[in-house]
Scaffold this motif. Structure first.
Motif, short mmCIF file in Angstrom:
data_model
loop_
_atom_site.label_atom_id
_atom_site.label_comp_id
_atom_site.label_asym_id
_atom_site.label_seq_id
_atom_site.Cartn_x
_atom_site.Cartn_y
_atom_site.Cartn_z
N GLY A 144 68.24 35.68 73.29
CA GLY A 144 69.43 36.42 73.09
C GLY A 144 69.70 37.42 73.88
O GLY A 144 68.90 37.75 74.72
N PRO A 145 70.77 38.56 73.71
CA PRO A 145 71.02 39.50 74.50
C PRO A 145 69.92 40.65 74.52
O PRO A 145 69.79 41.21 75.61
N GLU A 146 69.10 40.74 73.50
CA GLU A 146 67.95 41.49 73.44
C GLU A 146 66.53 41.02 73.79
O GLU A 146 65.59 41.69 73.53
N GLY A 147 66.66 39.65 74.18
CA GLY A 147 65.36 39.10 74.53
C GLY A 147 65.06 37.77 73.59
O GLY A 147 65.82 37.33 72.93
N PHE A 148 63.83 37.28 73.67
CA PHE A 148 63.23 36.29 72.98
C PHE A 148 63.11 36.76 71.34
O PHE A 148 62.54 37.69 71.13
N ALA A 149 63.34 35.55 70.71
CA ALA A 149 63.00 35.88 69.23
C ALA A 149 61.66 36.14 68.91
O ALA A 149 60.71 35.43 69.52
N GLY A 150 61.30 37.19 68.04
CA GLY A 150 59.70 37.58 67.98
C GLY A 150 59.04 38.64 68.89
O GLY A 150 57.96 38.85 68.66
N ASP A 151 60.08 38.71 70.04
CA ASP A 151 59.44 39.68 71.03
C ASP A 151 59.69 41.09 70.71
O ASP A 151 60.70 41.18 70.36
N GLN A 152 58.89 42.02 70.95
CA GLN A 152 58.88 43.33 70.60
C GLN A 152 58.58 44.28 71.63
O GLN A 152 57.70 43.82 72.49
N GLN A 153 59.28 45.30 71.88
CA GLN A 153 58.74 46.61 72.78
C GLN A 153 58.59 47.74 72.14
O GLN A 153 59.31 47.91 71.08
N ALA A 154 57.42 48.36 72.34
CA ALA A 154 57.12 49.64 71.62
C ALA A 154 57.99 50.57 72.02
O ALA A 154 58.41 51.63 71.12
N ASP A 155 58.15 51.27 73.19
CA ASP A 155 59.02 52.33 73.77
C ASP A 155 60.35 51.57 74.35
O ASP A 155 60.42 51.45 75.51
N ARG A 156 61.37 51.73 73.09
CA ARG A 156 62.48 51.23 73.61
C ARG A 156 63.60 51.92 74.60
O ARG A 156 64.43 51.73 75.15
N ARG A 157 62.82 53.31 74.80
CA ARG A 157 63.61 54.16 75.96
C ARG A 157 63.32 53.35 77.12
O ARG A 157 64.37 54.04 78.28
N VAL A 158 62.54 52.73 77.66
CA VAL A 158 62.02 52.32 78.83
C VAL A 158 61.64 50.89 78.99
O VAL A 158 61.79 50.32 80.10
N HIS A 159 61.62 50.34 78.04
CA HIS A 159 61.56 48.80 77.79
C HIS A 159 62.65 48.22 76.94
O HIS A 159 62.82 48.91 75.99
N GLY A 160 63.00 46.81 77.21
CA GLY A 160 63.96 46.33 76.37
C GLY A 160 65.31 46.64 76.63
O GLY A 160 65.65 47.48 77.38
N GLY A 161 66.22 45.96 75.61
CA GLY A 161 67.51 46.32 75.74
C GLY A 161 68.25 45.54 76.75
O GLY A 161 67.69 44.45 77.39
N PRO A 162 69.58 45.44 76.73
CA PRO A 162 70.18 44.14 77.66
C PRO A 162 70.15 44.21 78.64
O PRO A 162 69.95 43.05 79.22
N ASP A 163 69.74 45.38 79.59
CA ASP A 163 69.51 45.11 80.95
C ASP A 163 67.97 44.81 81.19
O ASP A 163 67.64 44.66 82.53
N LYS A 164 67.22 44.95 80.08
CA LYS A 164 65.52 44.45 80.52
C LYS A 164 65.32 43.53 79.24
O LYS A 164 64.15 43.84 78.80
#
Length: 217
Positions: A35-55
């Motif tokens: 989905g828009p935030e990535g794969f189901a079950g996948d996590q990122q620890a520091d959401r300031r620099v990893h993850g989110g719609p553009d990443k």
């Protein structure tokens, strides 16, 4: 067409500091929602620099691991696809094969190349290899991020297929070389900032640098 391996993972502590990271991934063996935030079950620890719609999704070219292993032999046994925290690994593509704004099909999902990865210090601690993150950045062995334009399901064995190539744009490697240049041409940097599909965070950095270049003459 590019063959891929899939990886997702939760948050784990780094071996020395215990700081949390989402870099430890495991192979995906069954269909998984994307989905828009990535794969189901996948996590990122520091959401300031990893993850989110553009990443939302990170791809790392499998061919880079041999070069890293040659430079950091003490970590060679650990340097295998998935170990740098990527969701997608492929032996068929690298930064010279994709462009910001390219649209690719993966399973029933549609992905768009948005920006290169910016490696951080956690890579050094994860592998016990001082200087690895800097080497990755210096030699443009970064991989890249995708945004999810159309959610869907992805299965092991699916392929990445180019649907629409961004026209008249630099490859990701060319864009990185421009960004790394000591004093890039303002006009070239302006064109980079205006690329359709460019991640907002990287565009903001480019605009800030443009402002400095124009003021400094």
């Amino acid at each position: 067409m590019a063959s891929i391996a899939l990886f997702t993972g939760g948050i784990r502590p780094l071996p020395e500091t215990g700081r949390p990271t989402g870099m430890y991934k495991m192979p995906v063996v069954r269909p998984v929602a994307l989905g828009p935030e990535g794969f189901a079950g996948d996590q990122q620890a520091d959401r300031r620099v990893h993850g989110g719609p553009d990443k939302a999704v990170h791809l790392y070219p499998a061919r880079h691991y041999a070069r890293l292993a040659a430079r950091f032999p003490e970590a060679a046994a650990q340097l295998v696809p998935g170990s740098l925290g990527e969701n997608l690994s492929t032996p068929d593509l690298d930064e010279g094969d994709v462009r910001i704004g390219d649209l690719w099909q993966l399973g029933s999902a549609l992905l768009q190349v948005s920006q290169p990865r910016n490696p951080c210090w956690k890579i050094d601690e994860r592998f016990g290899a001082d200087g690895m993150a800097g080497f990755i950045a210096e030699h443009l062995l970064t991989g890249w991020y995708w945004r999810v334009v159309q959610p869907g399901y992805v299965s092991p064995g699916d392929t990445l297929d180019l649907l629409h190539a961004a026209a008249d744009t630099p490859t990701l490697r060319e864009a990185q070389l421009l960004w790394q240049a000591h004093r890039p041409a303002v006009a070239d940097l302006e064109r980079l900032a205006d690329l359709p599909g460019l991640a907002r965070a990287w565009r903001d950095k480019i605009v800030q640098r443009l402002s400095w270049l124009k003021k400094s003459g």
